[in-house]
Enzyme design. Sequence first.
Site, PDB file in Angstrom:
ATOM      1  N   HIS A 403       0.817  -1.215   0.000  1.00 36.91           N
ATOM      2  CA  HIS A 403       0.000   0.000   0.000  1.00 36.91           C
ATOM      3  C   HIS A 403       0.854   1.269   0.000  1.00 36.91           C
ATOM      4  O   HIS A 403       0.315   2.379  -0.190  1.00 36.91           O
ATOM      5  CB  HIS A 403      -0.938   0.003   1.218  1.00 36.91           C
ATOM      6  N   ASP A 407      -2.337   3.414  -4.173  1.00 33.32           N
ATOM      7  CA  ASP A 407      -3.575   3.310  -3.404  1.00 33.32           C
ATOM      8  C   ASP A 407      -4.468   2.230  -4.008  1.00 33.32           C
ATOM      9  O   ASP A 407      -4.118   1.569  -4.991  1.00 33.32           O
ATOM     10  CB  ASP A 407      -4.300   4.657  -3.357  1.00 33.32           C
TER      11      ASP A 407
END
Length: 432
Positions: A403, A407
């Site tokens: 992450h 995104d």
Amino acid sequence: MPVVREFTLPDLGEGLTGAEVVRWMVEVGEVIAVDQPVVEVETAKAVVEVPCPYGGVVTARYGEPGEEVAVGAPLVTVAVAAVDGPTDAPVAAPSAEVERPLVGYGVAESRGGRRRRVGVPSPVAPAPAPVPVAAVPAAPAVVPVISPLVRRLAREQGVDLAAVAGSGPDGLIMRADVERAVAAKVAAPVAAAAPAAAGPAAATEGVVPLRGLRKAVAEKLSRSHREIPAATCWVDADATELMSLRRQLNATPGPKVSVLALLARICTVALARFPELNSSVTEDGSGIIRHAAVHLGFAAQGERGLVVPVVRDAHARTTEQLGEELARLTESARNGSLTPAELTGGTFTLNNYGVFGVDGSTPILNHPEAAMLGVGRIVAKPWVHEGQLAVREVTQLSFTFDHRVCDGGTAGGFLRFVADCVERPGMLLRQL
């Protein structure tokens, strides 16, 4: 006078600091040639044979099978023919049993191309103590085992290979034979101790040490889980058209195209559209490294367990070329011949866990890579196709990503593009 030279474990590359002795390929007292393999060792990457740069009589071996040897530590000492001029190397007097063992530096006397045993000069290395000639059997029993991994499994589990009946060709002992012997050993004491099972303490079967590849995998996965904030998304995809395309391709002359090769081609196209996923975070976490080339790792089951061979420059290969390289690396994984270079340097991993008969998974990322595509089994299921309920070939795609590099929108876009290519593989023509 022969000169005794010490050969130490060389640097095997890839930052490895040591290796585990799997099996010795020479005996003390044996005459060896220059660059003859003397020991087989297991690193965190592969099982490799180590050749000795000296030719002569082996006077000592260091390390038993299963023991770890550090890079730079002694492996063997070899008595070689003395060279002219002064030398700092220790000299040992030859045994009276030696019959012309050396005729020159690195040249071994032999008869009929077979190795022969000779008397051994006294070793000069203080520790560990070399095996004396008297302790080496003149005619050891021959146990029909080829794989050093089978031997190691038997050693770790305390199985006497001489008492195991092989199920392979000509009585060859296979891994399954050793596993059956282990199961029989476990079952016997358990049955005998059944009346005492209600006692306060429960017995254990012992501790299996983490070594070699298993240890490296454990350390890498622990680091990945500890350092990478990973997330997973998934989607079901109708793979009917993809399977139809594969059948069409394989109906034409040329090498057969595997499903894995088609998925690998889809991955390279998807990464060209979403290059941020072909990346890794720097060691200190201060930046993201974008990789120009796609070095595609893929999970493969081998004799040493699950490994991840790497297809170099996958983005520059055709589907047929990808299939050929995937097949070559898969076969090397099965027979345990992958090199350290073939197991490192990946930038993205394709994990086809459908071969294990499962639909989904949330795998741990292959550190330091930022993403992994997982593919479940392709199975016939009821599916709404063009407004009608039909039986279609469906698979579940899962995508695990770091992450920090992107995104959820980017990850979802990548996975959706892959799913669209699986459902409508003709759209790949726009990208080629």
